[in-house]
Design a protein around this motif. Structure first.
Motif, mmCIF file in Angstrom:
data_model
loop_
_atom_site.group_PDB
_atom_site.id
_atom_site.type_symbol
_atom_site.label_atom_id
_atom_site.label_comp_id
_atom_site.label_asym_id
_atom_site.label_seq_id
_atom_site.Cartn_x
_atom_site.Cartn_y
_atom_site.Cartn_z
ATOM 1 N N LEU A 41 0.826 -1.206 0.000
ATOM 2 C CA LEU A 41 0.000 0.000 0.000
ATOM 3 C C LEU A 41 0.864 1.261 0.000
ATOM 4 C CD1 LEU A 41 -2.904 -0.962 2.446
ATOM 5 C CD2 LEU A 41 -2.892 -0.948 -0.050
ATOM 6 N N LEU A 42 1.968 1.241 0.748
ATOM 7 C CA LEU A 42 2.867 2.398 0.772
ATOM 8 C C LEU A 42 3.536 2.590 -0.580
ATOM 9 C CD1 LEU A 42 4.375 4.664 2.219
ATOM 10 C CD2 LEU A 42 6.028 2.962 3.031
ATOM 11 N N VAL A 43 4.050 1.512 -1.141
ATOM 12 C CA VAL A 43 4.764 1.602 -2.421
ATOM 13 C C VAL A 43 3.831 1.998 -3.555
ATOM 14 C CG1 VAL A 43 6.040 0.282 -4.158
ATOM 15 C CG2 VAL A 43 6.586 0.013 -1.729
ATOM 16 N N VAL A 44 2.640 1.421 -3.591
ATOM 17 C CA VAL A 44 1.687 1.753 -4.655
ATOM 18 C C VAL A 44 1.270 3.218 -4.568
ATOM 19 C CG1 VAL A 44 -0.666 1.365 -5.471
ATOM 20 C CG2 VAL A 44 0.803 -0.582 -4.991
ATOM 21 N N SER A 45 1.033 3.708 -3.359
ATOM 22 C CA SER A 45 0.636 5.111 -3.192
ATOM 23 C C SER A 45 1.742 6.050 -3.654
ATOM 24 C CB SER A 45 0.300 5.386 -1.727
ATOM 25 O OG SER A 45 -0.782 4.585 -1.298
ATOM 26 N N LEU A 46 2.976 5.724 -3.299
ATOM 27 C CA LEU A 46 4.107 6.550 -3.712
ATOM 28 C C LEU A 46 4.403 6.383 -5.203
ATOM 29 C CD1 LEU A 46 6.413 6.017 -0.611
ATOM 30 C CD2 LEU A 46 5.236 8.130 -1.265
ATOM 31 N N GLY A 77 -6.577 -7.402 -13.667
ATOM 32 C CA GLY A 77 -5.556 -8.016 -12.831
ATOM 33 C C GLY A 77 -5.415 -7.331 -11.485
ATOM 34 N N ARG A 78 -5.530 -6.013 -11.466
ATOM 35 C CA ARG A 78 -5.420 -5.265 -10.218
ATOM 36 C C ARG A 78 -6.568 -5.615 -9.258
ATOM 37 N NH1 ARG A 78 -1.280 -1.360 -8.601
ATOM 38 N NH2 ARG A 78 0.348 -2.186 -9.947
ATOM 39 N N TYR A 79 -7.738 -5.813 -9.814
ATOM 40 C CA TYR A 79 -8.883 -6.159 -8.959
ATOM 41 C C TYR A 79 -8.670 -7.526 -8.312
ATOM 42 C CZ TYR A 79 -13.562 -7.174 -7.296
ATOM 43 O OH TYR A 79 -14.625 -7.494 -6.491
ATOM 44 N N VAL A 80 -8.185 -8.484 -9.088
ATOM 45 C CA VAL A 80 -7.888 -9.815 -8.539
ATOM 46 C C VAL A 80 -6.788 -9.710 -7.488
ATOM 47 C CG1 VAL A 80 -7.123 -12.156 -9.068
ATOM 48 C CG2 VAL A 80 -8.607 -10.936 -10.680
ATOM 49 N N GLY A 81 -5.766 -8.903 -7.768
ATOM 50 C CA GLY A 81 -4.683 -8.691 -6.811
ATOM 51 C C GLY A 81 -5.186 -8.062 -5.520
ATOM 52 N N PHE A 82 -6.129 -7.142 -5.636
ATOM 53 C CA PHE A 82 -6.737 -6.516 -4.459
ATOM 54 C C PHE A 82 -7.430 -7.550 -3.571
ATOM 55 C CE2 PHE A 82 -11.091 -5.292 -3.160
ATOM 56 C CZ PHE A 82 -10.783 -4.549 -2.014
ATOM 57 N N LEU A 83 -8.162 -8.469 -4.184
ATOM 58 C CA LEU A 83 -8.861 -9.506 -3.418
ATOM 59 C C LEU A 83 -7.865 -10.400 -2.676
ATOM 60 C CD1 LEU A 83 -11.599 -10.569 -6.011
ATOM 61 C CD2 LEU A 83 -11.866 -9.080 -4.015
ATOM 62 N N ILE A 84 -6.781 -10.772 -3.344
ATOM 63 C CA ILE A 84 -5.779 -11.645 -2.722
ATOM 64 C C ILE A 84 -5.071 -10.921 -1.579
ATOM 65 C CG2 ILE A 84 -3.600 -12.876 -3.102
ATOM 66 C CD1 ILE A 84 -4.565 -13.418 -5.974
ATOM 67 N N LEU A 85 -4.659 -9.677 -1.811
ATOM 68 C CA LEU A 85 -3.941 -8.925 -0.784
ATOM 69 C C LEU A 85 -4.824 -8.646 0.430
ATOM 70 C CD1 LEU A 85 -1.169 -7.594 -0.246
ATOM 71 C CD2 LEU A 85 -2.160 -5.437 -1.062
ATOM 72 N N LEU A 176 -3.579 3.922 -9.234
ATOM 73 C CA LEU A 176 -4.821 4.609 -8.870
ATOM 74 C C LEU A 176 -5.935 3.609 -8.578
ATOM 75 C CD1 LEU A 176 -6.271 7.301 -8.512
ATOM 76 C CD2 LEU A 176 -6.810 7.266 -10.961
ATOM 77 N N ILE A 177 -6.010 2.540 -9.366
ATOM 78 C CA ILE A 177 -7.022 1.503 -9.142
ATOM 79 C C ILE A 177 -6.827 0.851 -7.778
ATOM 80 C CG2 ILE A 177 -7.854 -0.761 -9.911
ATOM 81 C CD1 ILE A 177 -8.748 1.516 -11.693
ATOM 82 N N THR A 178 -5.591 0.510 -7.458
ATOM 83 C CA THR A 178 -5.293 -0.136 -6.170
ATOM 84 C C THR A 178 -5.597 0.793 -5.000
ATOM 85 O OG1 THR A 178 -3.597 -1.608 -7.070
ATOM 86 C CG2 THR A 178 -3.440 -1.088 -4.734
#
Length: 241
Positions: A41-46, A77-85, A176-178
């Protein structure tokens, strides 16, 4: 905080100078301090801030038509990644999986010989496949960049400015999606803010310096140096994470 600052500074410099690498460098070290979920979450935001900063400097080189297919697949893919994370992001076993994936990235960086000039690039299944897995891995580990790098190097092997500009837009949109998905899910905490502010200063400084070196430095040397750093961190994650 000082450790976080210099790690993110180095990662943002690498991305400014070579087009990618921020997530790979940052995620090689931050999981030693945080869970994989917190680190991501930190890395994606930055990464979102970093990509905006670099994209604005390379705006005129963006080729919008080439982004449509790969970004559409990346969003899925990002949505699937969100569910897993969201379900497994606190588990330490993810650090081992992250280390293994980083080793695979290092092998790719050392073994990749680059695209062959004049080779016809598939415009359907290839960007769909790379976009989906780039979005998926990026959504879980914030290191989906190599999938996008591979594709944009193929289609812009003779135009490094178009390559980097389109790469930044891909990072910007997927980040942005994440951020939106995890924000809606309530995954950001007050503690996150302090690390984000430290990282914000890092990426703004590092990216500016990296962009200045973009035209001068050999991307091959930057890539190999970053690969060595990532390999060391990945081995530590697997053995001691």
């Amino acid at each position: 905080m000082l450790f976080i600052f210099f790690i993110l500074l180095f990662g943002s410099f690498i991305q400014g100078a070579s087009g990618f690498g921020f997530g790979i460098i940052a995620m090689s070290f931050l999981p030693f301090l945080f869970t994989v979920k917190e680190s991501t979450l930190l890395v994606v935001s930055l990464a979102f801030v970093l990509s905006v900063s670099i994209a604005l400097q390379l705006w005129k080189h963006i080729k919008w038509k080439s982004l449509l297919v790969i970004l559409s697949a990346a969003v899925v893919g990002r949505y699937v990644g969100f569910l897993i994370l969201s379900h497994y992001g606190e588990m330490d076993i993810l650090k081992t999986f992250l280390g293994i994936f980083l080793i695979a990235v290092v092998i790719y960086l050392f073994c990749s010989k680059g695209p062959k000039p004049g080779k016809k690039v598939n415009q359907t299944w290839l960007p769909i496949t790379l976009g989906f897995f780039g979005g998926l891995i990026g959504g879980i580990f914030a290191v989906g960049g190599p999938f996008f790098v591979f594709y944009f190097l193929l289609i812009y092997h003779d135009n490094k400015y178009a390559y980097s500009a389109n790469l930044q837009i891909s990072f910007l949109v997927t980040a942005l999606i994440t951020i939106a998905l995890h924000g809606i899910n309530g995954d950001f905490s007050i503690d996150f803010l302090g690390s984000f502010l430290v990282g914000l200063a890092s990426v703004l400084i590092g990216s500016r310096i990296g962009i200045r070196f973009f035209a001068r430095l050999s991307q091959e040397k930057i890539k190999r140096f970053a690969a060595i750093v990532v390999a060391i961190a990945a081995a530590n994650l697997i053995l001691f994470g």
